[in-house]
Design a protein around this motif. Structure first.
Motif, PDB file in Angstrom:
ATOM      1  N   VAL A  86       6.253   1.326 -55.557  1.00 55.34           N
ATOM      2  CA  VAL A  86       6.621   2.086 -54.356  1.00 55.34           C
ATOM      3  C   VAL A  86       6.451   1.174 -53.146  1.00 55.34           C
ATOM      4  O   VAL A  86       5.462   0.436 -53.047  1.00 55.34           O
ATOM      5  CB  VAL A  86       5.708   3.330 -54.188  1.00 55.34           C
ATOM      6  N   ILE A  87       7.422   1.233 -52.228  1.00 62.23           N
ATOM      7  CA  ILE A  87       7.281   0.558 -50.939  1.00 62.23           C
ATOM      8  C   ILE A  87       7.434   1.620 -49.858  1.00 62.23           C
ATOM      9  O   ILE A  87       8.315   2.484 -49.941  1.00 62.23           O
ATOM     10  CB  ILE A  87       8.286  -0.609 -50.761  1.00 62.23           C
ATOM     11  N   GLU A  88       6.540   1.583 -48.881  1.00 59.25           N
ATOM     12  CA  GLU A  88       6.528   2.554 -47.796  1.00 59.25           C
ATOM     13  C   GLU A  88       6.605   1.832 -46.462  1.00 59.25           C
ATOM     14  O   GLU A  88       6.307   0.642 -46.372  1.00 59.25           O
ATOM     15  CB  GLU A  88       5.245   3.384 -47.837  1.00 59.25           C
ATOM     16  N   LEU A  89       6.957   2.579 -45.431  1.00 58.32           N
ATOM     17  CA  LEU A  89       6.899   2.046 -44.070  1.00 58.32           C
ATOM     18  C   LEU A  89       6.844   3.203 -43.101  1.00 58.32           C
ATOM     19  O   LEU A  89       7.109   4.349 -43.463  1.00 58.32           O
ATOM     20  CB  LEU A  89       8.086   1.115 -43.775  1.00 58.32           C
ATOM     21  N   GLY A  90       6.468   2.881 -41.888  1.00 54.67           N
ATOM     22  CA  GLY A  90       6.449   3.873 -40.828  1.00 54.67           C
ATOM     23  C   GLY A  90       7.088   3.277 -39.593  1.00 54.67           C
ATOM     24  O   GLY A  90       6.949   2.080 -39.341  1.00 54.67           O
ATOM     25  N   THR A  91       7.802   4.095 -38.851  1.00 52.87           N
ATOM     26  CA  THR A  91       8.422   3.627 -37.617  1.00 52.87           C
ATOM     27  C   THR A  91       8.387   4.743 -36.590  1.00 52.87           C
ATOM     28  O   THR A  91       8.163   5.906 -36.931  1.00 52.87           O
ATOM     29  CB  THR A  91       9.858   3.121 -37.867  1.00 52.87           C
ATOM     30  N   GLY A  92       8.581   4.390 -35.356  1.00 50.85           N
ATOM     31  CA  GLY A  92       8.504   5.367 -34.280  1.00 50.85           C
ATOM     32  C   GLY A  92       9.658   6.353 -34.280  1.00 50.85           C
ATOM     33  O   GLY A  92      10.780   6.012 -34.665  1.00 50.85           O
ATOM     34  N   ASN A  93       9.381   7.556 -33.822  1.00 48.84           N
ATOM     35  CA  ASN A  93      10.424   8.572 -33.700  1.00 48.84           C
ATOM     36  C   ASN A  93      11.549   8.121 -32.770  1.00 48.84           C
ATOM     37  O   ASN A  93      12.672   8.597 -32.870  1.00 48.84           O
ATOM     38  CB  ASN A  93       9.841   9.891 -33.178  1.00 48.84           C
ATOM     39  N   SER A  94      11.264   7.172 -31.899  1.00 44.34           N
ATOM     40  CA  SER A  94      12.249   6.669 -30.937  1.00 44.34           C
ATOM     41  C   SER A  94      12.989   5.428 -31.429  1.00 44.34           C
ATOM     42  O   SER A  94      13.885   4.928 -30.755  1.00 44.34           O
ATOM     43  CB  SER A  94      11.537   6.350 -29.625  1.00 44.34           C
ATOM     44  N   SER A  95      12.653   4.946 -32.608  1.00 45.41           N
ATOM     45  CA  SER A  95      13.253   3.718 -33.160  1.00 45.41           C
ATOM     46  C   SER A  95      14.533   4.063 -33.926  1.00 45.41           C
ATOM     47  O   SER A  95      14.606   3.954 -35.154  1.00 45.41           O
ATOM     48  CB  SER A  95      12.255   3.011 -34.071  1.00 45.41           C
ATOM     49  N   ILE A  96      15.541   4.459 -33.192  1.00 46.75           N
ATOM     50  CA  ILE A  96      16.774   4.986 -33.777  1.00 46.75           C
ATOM     51  C   ILE A  96      17.476   3.959 -34.664  1.00 46.75           C
ATOM     52  O   ILE A  96      17.863   4.268 -35.795  1.00 46.75           O
ATOM     53  CB  ILE A  96      17.705   5.493 -32.654  1.00 46.75           C
ATOM     54  N   ASP A  97      17.639   2.739 -34.185  1.00 44.61           N
ATOM     55  CA  ASP A  97      18.324   1.706 -34.975  1.00 44.61           C
ATOM     56  C   ASP A  97      17.548   1.376 -36.247  1.00 44.61           C
ATOM     57  O   ASP A  97      18.134   1.184 -37.318  1.00 44.61           O
ATOM     58  CB  ASP A  97      18.547   0.436 -34.152  1.00 44.61           C
ATOM     59  N   GLN A  98      16.222   1.302 -36.137  1.00 45.97           N
ATOM     60  CA  GLN A  98      15.399   0.996 -37.305  1.00 45.97           C
ATOM     61  C   GLN A  98      15.476   2.115 -38.342  1.00 45.97           C
ATOM     62  O   GLN A  98      15.558   1.851 -39.544  1.00 45.97           O
ATOM     63  CB  GLN A  98      13.939   0.748 -36.892  1.00 45.97           C
ATOM     64  N   LEU A  99      15.442   3.363 -37.892  1.00 46.67           N
ATOM     65  CA  LEU A  99      15.557   4.495 -38.820  1.00 46.67           C
ATOM     66  C   LEU A  99      16.870   4.428 -39.598  1.00 46.67           C
ATOM     67  O   LEU A  99      16.904   4.667 -40.811  1.00 46.67           O
ATOM     68  CB  LEU A  99      15.454   5.824 -38.069  1.00 46.67           C
ATOM     69  N   ALA A 100      17.945   4.091 -38.919  1.00 45.01           N
ATOM     70  CA  ALA A 100      19.239   3.961 -39.591  1.00 45.01           C
ATOM     71  C   ALA A 100      19.212   2.810 -40.590  1.00 45.01           C
ATOM     72  O   ALA A 100      19.646   2.967 -41.745  1.00 45.01           O
ATOM     73  CB  ALA A 100      20.346   3.750 -38.559  1.00 45.01           C
ATOM     74  N   LEU A 101      18.681   1.668 -40.182  1.00 47.60           N
ATOM     75  CA  LEU A 101      18.613   0.501 -41.070  1.00 47.60           C
ATOM     76  C   LEU A 101      17.823   0.808 -42.336  1.00 47.60           C
ATOM     77  O   LEU A 101      18.277   0.529 -43.451  1.00 47.60           O
ATOM     78  CB  LEU A 101      17.984  -0.688 -40.335  1.00 47.60           C
ATOM     79  N   TYR A 102      16.642   1.379 -42.181  1.00 47.54           N
ATOM     80  CA  TYR A 102      15.795   1.640 -43.343  1.00 47.54           C
ATOM     81  C   TYR A 102      16.480   2.598 -44.325  1.00 47.54           C
ATOM     82  O   TYR A 102      16.409   2.409 -45.538  1.00 47.54           O
ATOM     83  CB  TYR A 102      14.439   2.197 -42.912  1.00 47.54           C
TER      84      TYR A 102
END
Length: 148
Positions: A92-108
């Motif tokens: 399993v690989i996990e990560l966390g990103t900010g609610n405001s990190s729109i581009d990163q959320l799309a990429l992940y």
């Protein structure tokens, strides 16, 4: 792009682009493994993998030099992190990103991660200064996971 592990001379300024807390960066560098992405001998990206539980690793920081963004290098680094995790036997690989990190959320999500939860008020509880991205206050951490 070539990806390799480094054990010292971490690119702190690049790591700070993804996480503004030097204190937190130092803490996870002490426990994790840092990798750099190079193109033509120049460091253009970085990520850190941190073992969190048996068979689980977290991608705790990923950053690309600004003038290389939007050219596929971020995706290549995320895929590189996934492959490193697989090679090291993680399931399993996990990560966390900010609610405001729109581009990163799309990429992940394009790289196969799925949203599995939200850590409410994570950034307001763990960071002294307010973080604003895309005109949005960064308050909550969006948690994502991928089965390997």
């Amino acid at each position: 792009m070539e990806i390799r592990r480094i054990n010292e001379a971490y690119p702190i300024e690049l790591l700070l682009q993804a996480d503004p807390s030097k204190k937190l960066i130092q803490q996870y560098l002490e426990r994790g493994k840092c990798y750099i992405g190079e193109e033509g001998g120049e460091i253009i990206g970085v990520f850190v993998l941190l073992s969190t539980r048996p068979e689980t690793v977290e991608l705790v920081n990923i950053a690309i030099e600004e003038h290389y963004r939007g050219k596929g290098f971020g995706k290549a680094l995320v895929i590189g992190a996934i492959n490193m995790a697989k090679e090291q036997g993680y399931k399993v690989i996990e990560l966390g990103t900010g609610n405001s990190s729109i581009d990163q959320l799309a990429l992940y999500q394009k790289c196969g991660f799925r949203i599995v939860g939200v850590d409410i008020d994570f950034f307001t509880a763990h960071y002294e200064e307010e973080i604003i991205e895309n005109g949005i206050p960064c308050v909550d951490m969006i948690r994502l996971r991928q089965l390997l």
